[in-house]
Design a protein around this motif. Structure first.
Motif, PDB file in Angstrom:
ATOM      1  N   ALA A 155      20.471   3.045   4.729  1.00 32.94           N
ATOM      2  CA  ALA A 155      19.940   4.021   4.084  1.00 32.94           C
ATOM      3  C   ALA A 155      19.851   5.386   5.012  1.00 32.94           C
ATOM      4  N   ILE A 156      19.486   5.160   6.352  1.00 31.21           N
ATOM      5  CA  ILE A 156      19.594   6.306   7.128  1.00 31.21           C
ATOM      6  C   ILE A 156      20.765   6.796   7.455  1.00 31.21           C
ATOM      7  N   ASN A 157      21.869   6.141   7.574  1.00 31.45           N
ATOM      8  CA  ASN A 157      23.056   6.682   7.669  1.00 31.45           C
ATOM      9  C   ASN A 157      23.547   7.314   6.427  1.00 31.45           C
ATOM     10  N   ASP A 158      23.524   6.753   5.458  1.00 31.76           N
ATOM     11  CA  ASP A 158      23.635   7.456   4.188  1.00 31.76           C
ATOM     12  C   ASP A 158      23.409   8.838   4.061  1.00 31.76           C
ATOM     13  N   TYR A 159      22.124   9.045   4.659  1.00 35.43           N
ATOM     14  CA  TYR A 159      21.287  10.232   4.266  1.00 35.43           C
ATOM     15  C   TYR A 159      22.145  11.007   5.504  1.00 35.43           C
ATOM     16  N   LEU A 160      22.172  10.615   6.679  1.00 36.86           N
ATOM     17  CA  LEU A 160      22.727  11.457   7.898  1.00 36.86           C
ATOM     18  C   LEU A 160      24.157  12.128   7.535  1.00 36.86           C
ATOM     19  N   VAL A 161      25.165  11.243   6.834  1.00 38.12           N
ATOM     20  CA  VAL A 161      26.310  11.862   6.654  1.00 38.12           C
ATOM     21  C   VAL A 161      26.329  12.897   5.575  1.00 38.12           C
ATOM     22  N   ASN A 162      25.415  12.982   4.690  1.00 34.91           N
ATOM     23  CA  ASN A 162      25.292  13.853   3.530  1.00 34.91           C
ATOM     24  C   ASN A 162      24.414  15.221   3.758  1.00 34.91           C
ATOM     25  N   THR A 163      23.700  14.850   4.907  1.00 31.44           N
ATOM     26  CA  THR A 163      22.817  16.245   5.151  1.00 31.44           C
ATOM     27  C   THR A 163      23.427  17.165   6.118  1.00 31.44           C
ATOM     28  N   ARG A 164      23.146  18.433   6.056  1.00 39.48           N
ATOM     29  CA  ARG A 164      24.040  19.600   6.714  1.00 39.48           C
ATOM     30  C   ARG A 164      23.098  19.811   7.909  1.00 39.48           C
ATOM     31  N   ASN A 165      21.961  19.424   7.983  1.00 42.87           N
ATOM     32  CA  ASN A 165      20.992  19.582   9.187  1.00 42.87           C
ATOM     33  C   ASN A 165      21.349  19.040  10.511  1.00 42.87           C
ATOM     34  N   LYS A 166      21.508  19.797  11.422  1.00 44.09           N
ATOM     35  CA  LYS A 166      21.907  19.331  12.598  1.00 44.09           C
ATOM     36  C   LYS A 166      20.733  18.775  13.720  1.00 44.09           C
ATOM     37  N   ASN A 167      19.516  19.090  13.217  1.00 42.80           N
ATOM     38  CA  ASN A 167      18.537  18.746  14.207  1.00 42.80           C
ATOM     39  C   ASN A 167      17.531  17.515  13.230  1.00 42.80           C
ATOM     40  N   SER A 226      15.504  17.781   9.820  1.00 37.91           N
ATOM     41  CA  SER A 226      15.019  16.399   8.914  1.00 37.91           C
ATOM     42  C   SER A 226      14.132  15.630   9.839  1.00 37.91           C
ATOM     43  N   LEU A 227      13.141  14.924   9.004  1.00 40.40           N
ATOM     44  CA  LEU A 227      12.376  13.927   9.519  1.00 40.40           C
ATOM     45  C   LEU A 227      12.563  12.471   8.910  1.00 40.40           C
ATOM     46  N   ILE A 228      12.696  11.806   9.884  1.00 40.79           N
ATOM     47  CA  ILE A 228      12.853  10.180   9.449  1.00 40.79           C
ATOM     48  C   ILE A 228      11.975   9.219  10.345  1.00 40.79           C
ATOM     49  N   ALA A 229      11.437   8.413   9.509  1.00 46.36           N
ATOM     50  CA  ALA A 229      10.142   7.647  10.166  1.00 46.36           C
ATOM     51  C   ALA A 229      10.496   6.133   9.507  1.00 46.36           C
ATOM     52  N   ALA A 230      10.926   5.362  10.638  1.00 48.23           N
ATOM     53  CA  ALA A 230      11.405   4.136  10.369  1.00 48.23           C
ATOM     54  C   ALA A 230      10.657   2.952  10.769  1.00 48.23           C
ATOM     55  N   ASN A 231      10.619   1.816  10.175  1.00 44.11           N
ATOM     56  CA  ASN A 231      10.092   0.556  10.775  1.00 44.11           C
ATOM     57  C   ASN A 231      11.093  -0.230  11.700  1.00 44.11           C
ATOM     58  N   PHE A 232      10.612   0.170  13.023  1.00 45.31           N
ATOM     59  CA  PHE A 232      11.338  -0.690  14.020  1.00 45.31           C
ATOM     60  C   PHE A 232      10.591  -1.951  14.527  1.00 45.31           C
ATOM     61  N   VAL A 249       0.867  -1.089   0.089  1.00 49.60           N
ATOM     62  CA  VAL A 249       0.059   0.005  -0.113  1.00 49.60           C
ATOM     63  C   VAL A 249       0.911   1.180   0.252  1.00 49.60           C
ATOM     64  N   PHE A 250       1.985   1.444   0.955  1.00 52.70           N
ATOM     65  CA  PHE A 250       2.698   2.558   1.076  1.00 52.70           C
ATOM     66  C   PHE A 250       4.114   2.393   0.288  1.00 52.70           C
ATOM     67  N   SER A 251       4.237   1.377  -0.432  1.00 54.12           N
ATOM     68  CA  SER A 251       5.488   1.228  -1.319  1.00 54.12           C
ATOM     69  C   SER A 251       6.634   1.195  -0.261  1.00 54.12           C
ATOM     70  N   LYS A 252       6.822   1.510   0.627  1.00 59.66           N
ATOM     71  CA  LYS A 252       8.143   1.395   1.534  1.00 59.66           C
ATOM     72  C   LYS A 252       7.937   1.501   2.938  1.00 59.66           C
ATOM     73  N   ASP A 253       8.957   1.282   3.884  1.00 61.91           N
ATOM     74  CA  ASP A 253       8.752   1.410   5.130  1.00 61.91           C
ATOM     75  C   ASP A 253       9.887   2.198   5.838  1.00 61.91           C
ATOM     76  N   LEU A 254      10.402   3.126   4.980  1.00 63.10           N
ATOM     77  CA  LEU A 254      11.369   4.242   5.442  1.00 63.10           C
ATOM     78  C   LEU A 254      10.905   5.250   4.846  1.00 63.10           C
ATOM     79  N   PHE A 255      10.739   6.411   5.552  1.00 62.79           N
ATOM     80  CA  PHE A 255      10.132   7.763   5.176  1.00 62.79           C
ATOM     81  C   PHE A 255      11.458   8.843   5.320  1.00 62.79           C
TER      82      PHE A 255
END
Length: 240
Positions: A128-140, A108-114, A94-100
């Motif tokens: 995927a989360i770590n790849d994003y975090l090392v490339n974003t400048r956002n601190k929050n 940044s907002l990260i919603a993950a399937n725990f 239905v939602f195509s993924k379980d990581l948003f």
């Protein structure tokens, strides 16, 4: 504004096939579809396609942007089964993924399937989360989950709605797998509140842990996140 709701199907005695009626009434009160919705799991009581598709339609009728941290009910594990712990095919269908992941100018907002056997995202999603975090400048960074995977880190000060799916010991360093702990990490989890507990919040170092979910109580609350001048403000509102 960003609206954050946990355990949005409400009570196990619900007559709705998807979101709680009080949640749907809340959605109807919002006039601007440009706000963002975050659902921190258990959006349906049963994860059949009819229920999940109804939730998707109800969300998209009211919001252009949304993220979902899948709960155990959403992937087909209600707590009564003893097998098939990874049955999330319907949710993915239905939602195509379980990581948003959604990025704004300063946060940044990260919603993950725990909803897994160890209450951690899959290795694929961790990468995927770590790849994003090392490339974003956002601190929050706001990290949304259903499970209170951080219970050991707060010395079990609170109890979750359940410990469904968990077959291993939780770690006291609950985000050991996360690259980017030089950032401000705000964790908001939704498997909480069915015993009438008030929202919970505790800061440990650069991590802030928050638990909040609804049931069918007069005191049920949702969270509103506001960002103004690079500062964020969290507030609570009653769901009537």
């Amino acid at each position: 504004k960003i609206f954050i709701l946990g355990h949005a199907y409400g009570s196990q005695e619900t007559k709705e096939i998807g979101l709680s009626r009080k949640v749907l009434n809340l959605f109807d009160s919002f006039s601007d579809k440009n706000h963002t919705l975050v659902l921190t799991g258990d959006i349906v009581l049963e994860n059949n396609l009819d229920a999940l598709n109804k939730v998707k339609n109800d969300i998209e009728e009211h919001f252009h942007y949304y993220l979902i941290a899948a709960g155990n009910h959403d992937i087909g594990y209600s707590g009564y089964q003893t097998d098939n712990l990874q049955s999330n095919d319907n949710f993915r269908e239905v939602f195509s993924k379980d990581l948003f992941i959604q990025e704004y100018e300063s946060f940044s907002l990260i919603a993950a399937n725990f909803s897994t056997f160890n209450w951690e995202p899959t290795i694929e999603n961790q990468k995927a989360i770590n790849d994003y975090l090392v490339n974003t400048r956002n601190k929050n960074i706001f990290l949304f989950s259903h499970q209170l995977f951080w219970l050991e880190e707060i010395n079990n000060e609170i109890r979750p709605n359940g410990k469904n799916m968990l077959t291993t010991e939780l770690k006291s360093d609950s985000l050991y797998w996360l690259e980017g702990l030089n950032k401000n990490i705000i964790v908001i989890s939704g498997d909480y509140g069915i015993y009438g507990e008030p929202p919970y919040c505790r800061k440990i170092g650069n991590k802030l842990f928050i638990a909040n979910g609804i049931h069918e109580f007069v005191e049920d609350k949702y969270i509103i996140l506001n960002f103004i001048d690079n500062r964020f403000y969290l507030s609570l509102e009653n769901i009537k």
